[in-house]
Design a protein around this motif. Structure first.
Motif, PDB file in Angstrom:
ATOM      1  N   LEU A  63       2.622  82.694 -51.923  1.00  0.00           N
ATOM      2  CA  LEU A  63       1.596  81.813 -52.492  1.00  0.00           C
ATOM      3  C   LEU A  63       1.488  80.531 -51.675  1.00  0.00           C
ATOM      4  O   LEU A  63       0.379  80.062 -51.364  1.00  0.00           O
ATOM      5  CB  LEU A  63       1.929  81.495 -53.946  1.00  0.00           C
ATOM      6  CG  LEU A  63       0.904  80.662 -54.715  1.00  0.00           C
ATOM      7  CD1 LEU A  63      -0.467  81.309 -54.702  1.00  0.00           C
ATOM      8  CD2 LEU A  63       1.376  80.457 -56.162  1.00  0.00           C
ATOM      9  N   ALA A  64       2.630  79.971 -51.294  1.00  0.00           N
ATOM     10  CA  ALA A  64       2.626  78.761 -50.472  1.00  0.00           C
ATOM     11  C   ALA A  64       2.002  79.028 -49.108  1.00  0.00           C
ATOM     12  O   ALA A  64       1.170  78.239 -48.621  1.00  0.00           O
ATOM     13  CB  ALA A  64       4.049  78.237 -50.311  1.00  0.00           C
ATOM     14  N   ILE A  65       2.380  80.130 -48.480  1.00  0.00           N
ATOM     15  CA  ILE A  65       1.848  80.455 -47.152  1.00  0.00           C
ATOM     16  C   ILE A  65       0.343  80.680 -47.202  1.00  0.00           C
ATOM     17  O   ILE A  65      -0.398  80.225 -46.318  1.00  0.00           O
ATOM     18  CB  ILE A  65       2.580  81.679 -46.566  1.00  0.00           C
ATOM     19  CG1 ILE A  65       3.988  81.270 -46.114  1.00  0.00           C
ATOM     20  CG2 ILE A  65       1.809  82.292 -45.403  1.00  0.00           C
ATOM     21  CD1 ILE A  65       4.819  82.401 -45.541  1.00  0.00           C
ATOM     22  N   ASP A  66      -0.120  81.364 -48.237  1.00  0.00           N
ATOM     23  CA  ASP A  66      -1.565  81.592 -48.369  1.00  0.00           C
ATOM     24  C   ASP A  66      -2.322  80.271 -48.480  1.00  0.00           C
ATOM     25  O   ASP A  66      -3.388  80.092 -47.880  1.00  0.00           O
ATOM     26  CB  ASP A  66      -1.863  82.471 -49.582  1.00  0.00           C
ATOM     27  CG  ASP A  66      -1.486  83.926 -49.363  1.00  0.00           C
ATOM     28  OD1 ASP A  66      -1.179  84.292 -48.200  1.00  0.00           O
ATOM     29  OD2 ASP A  66      -1.480  84.691 -50.342  1.00  0.00           O
ATOM     30  N   GLU A  67      -1.777  79.337 -49.240  1.00  0.00           N
ATOM     31  CA  GLU A  67      -2.436  78.040 -49.400  1.00  0.00           C
ATOM     32  C   GLU A  67      -2.378  77.235 -48.103  1.00  0.00           C
ATOM     33  O   GLU A  67      -3.342  76.542 -47.748  1.00  0.00           O
ATOM     34  CB  GLU A  67      -1.803  77.270 -50.551  1.00  0.00           C
ATOM     35  CG  GLU A  67      -2.081  77.903 -51.908  1.00  0.00           C
ATOM     36  CD  GLU A  67      -1.506  77.109 -53.065  1.00  0.00           C
ATOM     37  OE1 GLU A  67      -0.939  76.020 -52.816  1.00  0.00           O
ATOM     38  OE2 GLU A  67      -1.618  77.571 -54.212  1.00  0.00           O
ATOM     39  N   ILE A  68      -1.251  77.317 -47.405  1.00  0.00           N
ATOM     40  CA  ILE A  68      -1.121  76.621 -46.119  1.00  0.00           C
ATOM     41  C   ILE A  68      -2.144  77.168 -45.124  1.00  0.00           C
ATOM     42  O   ILE A  68      -2.868  76.414 -44.469  1.00  0.00           O
ATOM     43  CB  ILE A  68       0.312  76.761 -45.565  1.00  0.00           C
ATOM     44  CG1 ILE A  68       1.301  75.967 -46.428  1.00  0.00           C
ATOM     45  CG2 ILE A  68       0.381  76.296 -44.113  1.00  0.00           C
ATOM     46  CD1 ILE A  68       2.755  76.284 -46.144  1.00  0.00           C
ATOM     47  N   ASN A  69      -2.208  78.488 -45.016  1.00  0.00           N
ATOM     48  CA  ASN A  69      -3.145  79.099 -44.067  1.00  0.00           C
ATOM     49  C   ASN A  69      -4.594  78.809 -44.427  1.00  0.00           C
ATOM     50  O   ASN A  69      -5.447  78.641 -43.551  1.00  0.00           O
ATOM     51  CB  ASN A  69      -2.910  80.610 -43.993  1.00  0.00           C
ATOM     52  CG  ASN A  69      -1.654  80.972 -43.220  1.00  0.00           C
ATOM     53  OD1 ASN A  69      -1.186  80.197 -42.383  1.00  0.00           O
ATOM     54  ND2 ASN A  69      -1.110  82.144 -43.494  1.00  0.00           N
ATOM     55  N   ALA A  70      -4.889  78.718 -45.726  1.00  0.00           N
ATOM     56  CA  ALA A  70      -6.256  78.420 -46.166  1.00  0.00           C
ATOM     57  C   ALA A  70      -6.687  77.012 -45.775  1.00  0.00           C
ATOM     58  O   ALA A  70      -7.878  76.727 -45.693  1.00  0.00           O
ATOM     59  CB  ALA A  70      -6.366  78.601 -47.677  1.00  0.00           C
ATOM     60  N   SER A  71      -5.714  76.149 -45.525  1.00  0.00           N
ATOM     61  CA  SER A  71      -6.029  74.775 -45.110  1.00  0.00           C
ATOM     62  C   SER A  71      -6.253  74.672 -43.603  1.00  0.00           C
ATOM     63  O   SER A  71      -6.544  73.587 -43.094  1.00  0.00           O
ATOM     64  CB  SER A  71      -4.904  73.823 -45.528  1.00  0.00           C
ATOM     65  OG  SER A  71      -3.745  74.013 -44.717  1.00  0.00           O
ATOM     66  N   HIS A  72      -6.087  75.779 -42.878  1.00  0.00           N
ATOM     67  CA  HIS A  72      -6.304  75.843 -41.426  1.00  0.00           C
ATOM     68  C   HIS A  72      -5.481  74.773 -40.696  1.00  0.00           C
ATOM     69  O   HIS A  72      -6.028  73.898 -40.020  1.00  0.00           O
ATOM     70  CB  HIS A  72      -7.793  75.695 -41.087  1.00  0.00           C
ATOM     71  CG  HIS A  72      -8.662  76.680 -41.801  1.00  0.00           C
ATOM     72  ND1 HIS A  72      -8.637  78.040 -41.533  1.00  0.00           N
ATOM     73  CD2 HIS A  72      -9.571  76.512 -42.799  1.00  0.00           C
ATOM     74  CE1 HIS A  72      -9.495  78.655 -42.319  1.00  0.00           C
ATOM     75  NE2 HIS A  72     -10.072  77.764 -43.113  1.00  0.00           N
ATOM     76  N   PRO A  73      -4.152  74.869 -40.809  1.00  0.00           N
ATOM     77  CA  PRO A  73      -3.302  73.832 -40.214  1.00  0.00           C
ATOM     78  C   PRO A  73      -3.383  73.804 -38.689  1.00  0.00           C
ATOM     79  O   PRO A  73      -3.556  74.840 -38.041  1.00  0.00           O
ATOM     80  CB  PRO A  73      -1.900  74.229 -40.675  1.00  0.00           C
ATOM     81  CG  PRO A  73      -1.975  75.690 -40.918  1.00  0.00           C
ATOM     82  CD  PRO A  73      -3.356  75.934 -41.446  1.00  0.00           C
ATOM     83  N   VAL A  74      -3.274  72.599 -38.149  1.00  0.00           N
ATOM     84  CA  VAL A  74      -3.229  72.396 -36.702  1.00  0.00           C
ATOM     85  C   VAL A  74      -1.949  71.643 -36.383  1.00  0.00           C
ATOM     86  O   VAL A  74      -1.716  70.542 -36.902  1.00  0.00           O
ATOM     87  CB  VAL A  74      -4.458  71.597 -36.212  1.00  0.00           C
ATOM     88  CG1 VAL A  74      -4.333  71.295 -34.719  1.00  0.00           C
ATOM     89  CG2 VAL A  74      -5.746  72.357 -36.511  1.00  0.00           C
ATOM     90  N   ILE A  75      -1.080  72.238 -35.568  1.00  0.00           N
ATOM     91  CA  ILE A  75       0.187  71.631 -35.205  1.00  0.00           C
ATOM     92  C   ILE A  75       0.165  71.312 -33.716  1.00  0.00           C
ATOM     93  O   ILE A  75      -0.049  72.198 -32.888  1.00  0.00           O
ATOM     94  CB  ILE A  75       1.374  72.568 -35.518  1.00  0.00           C
ATOM     95  CG1 ILE A  75       1.342  73.015 -36.984  1.00  0.00           C
ATOM     96  CG2 ILE A  75       2.699  71.888 -35.176  1.00  0.00           C
ATOM     97  CD1 ILE A  75       1.426  71.901 -37.998  1.00  0.00           C
ATOM     98  N   ALA A  76       0.369  70.033 -33.392  1.00  0.00           N
ATOM     99  CA  ALA A  76       0.356  69.582 -31.994  1.00  0.00           C
ATOM    100  C   ALA A  76      -0.930  70.008 -31.290  1.00  0.00           C
ATOM    101  O   ALA A  76      -0.915  70.440 -30.138  1.00  0.00           O
ATOM    102  CB  ALA A  76       1.581  70.104 -31.251  1.00  0.00           C
ATOM    103  N   GLY A  77      -2.032  69.939 -32.011  1.00  0.00           N
ATOM    104  CA  GLY A  77      -3.324  70.245 -31.432  1.00  0.00           C
ATOM    105  C   GLY A  77      -3.687  71.712 -31.376  1.00  0.00           C
ATOM    106  O   GLY A  77      -4.766  72.068 -30.891  1.00  0.00           O
TER     107      GLY A  77
END
Length: 389
Positions: A63-77
């Motif tokens: 559930l956490a991973i799905d929500e994280i991925n839905a936010s389209h994270p960008v790490i170090a560009g």
């Protein structure tokens, strides 16, 4: 019109050149995708009598991973995707060791788990040597964070807190002094029972008998018959619901009227099904956090969880969700998914989670743990007392 890679348009484009260009682009895209995938390992009992707890944890992480991925994270560009590698260790330290080595060899970025104290403790040295964070949402034996590794973290109260909380409730509120004790000889069950015994004796209580079983046993008649002769006012069981359910049924059949006491492994929805009508008014247990209703994000988490998986939270899912979010916030803080940098960032991460305020002390334990004493009425879990440090 066709175009050659890196050239002006041409009327003629050889098929082999087209194929080469396509392959080059695909290889470049694949490489970029591989570089932007963060893999989280999870190991727990996904089969067997404790599978309902293992799947509960897995669902919390997903559930956490799905929500994280839905936010389209960008790490170090770089756009980043998170992925879960869930493995079944069956609660067996030997299998857990093999899985831990597999995670290390595969280069996972962090591990949420393992599920049980016995498995978490035995693999801790492997993750420490690889400098990979091991953050458990469920293992409560204090030894886990006393091993001296910087890589170990825990998302709920440990057994020192839980065992003492149960003992204080028994002595101060229930006014019980004579207790019989039985445990399953696992790192979790025996560790919790030891804490309870020590705390009860210090508070002036008496342990009238102590027996041992295993986490595979289903027949407890011999120990219960012995207890009946000792006439305890309560029976403490260090173990989990898979054994507590049958034990409660056998207590009722033998006419043992003393209530059962225990830790978080007994405080599950599944226990109501396993114990049946032997449960009502006969169990008092301690969770390693606030009740789901009192957690800052508990009610909304339960709704999201049920909507996604068609099941209710058993016990550990909110802690698993927060464990995954702790890893994510550490990655954001470090702007890197390098395992060693995640470990460093976890040391200073702070956020308001579903279960409460999340931050870790120097040992990797929660700075502000809590416990909840509960019972069951009409097969529903009822909060009796919440304890905060």
């Amino acid at each position: 019109m066709s175009y050659q890679l890196g050239r002006a348009p041409s009327r003629y484009y050889h098929p082999l050149k087209r194929l080469f260009a396509t392959a080059l682009v695909m290889a470049t895209v694949s490489s970029a995708r591989a570089d932007s995938v963060v893999v989280i390992g999870y190991a727990g009992a996904l089969t067997g009598p404790q599978a309902h707890l293992g799947k509960d944890i897995e669902h919390g992480i997903r559930l956490a991973i799905d929500e994280i991925n839905a936010s389209h994270p960008v790490i170090a560009g770089t756009p980043t995707t998170f992925r879960l590698d869930a493995q079944d260790d069956a609660g067996d330290p030997r299998i857990a060791t093999l899985i831990a080595q597999r995670f290390i060899d595969a280069g996972v970025n962090a591990v949420v788990g393992h599920q049980s104290s016995g498995t978490s403790i035995v693999v801790a040295r492997l993750y420490a040597a690889a400098n990979i964070a091991e953050i458990t949402p469920s293992a409560t034996n204090p030894q886990f964070t006393k091993l001296g590794y910087r890589t170990t973290f825990r998302l709920l109260a440990n057994d020192n807190f839980l065992g003492t909380a149960v003992s204080r409730y028994v002595i101060d509120t229930m006014h019980i002094r004579r207790v019989a004790v039985i445990d399953d000889q696992t790192a979790y069950g025996q560790g919790l029972a030891d804490v309870f015994v020590d705390a009860t004796r210090r508070a002036g209580g008496t342990i009238v008998a102590r027996e041992y079983t295993t986490d595979k046993a289903v027949d407890f008649n011999s120990s219960l018959t012995l207890f009946k002769g000792k006439r305890p006012e309560a029976i403490f069981f260090g173990g989990v619901d898979a054994q507590a359910g049958p034990m409660l049924r056998q207590m009722k059949k033998l006419g043992v009227t003393a209530p059962m006491l225990g830790g978080d492994g007994l405080c599950t929805r599944e226990l109501a099904r396993l114990a049946g009508d032997a449960l009502a008014g006969n169990l008092y247990c301690a969770d390693g956090g606030l009740s789901l209703a009192s957690m800052p994000g508990g009610p909304s988490f339960e709704r999201k969880f049920h909507a996604k998986f068609g099941e209710h939270v058993q016990l550990y899912a909110p802690y698993a969700y927060d464990a995954m979010m702790a890893v994510y916030y550490a990655i954001v803080r470090a702007q890197s998914a390098n395992p060693a940098k995640i470990v460093d960032a976890l040391r200073s991460v702070q956020f308001q989670g579903v279960t409460g305020q999340i931050s870790f002390d120097d040992a990797g334990d929660l700075r502000m743990p809590a416990a909840t004493i509960s019972t069951f009425r009409e097969h529903k879990k009822v909060t009796l007392l919440e304890i905060k440090r």
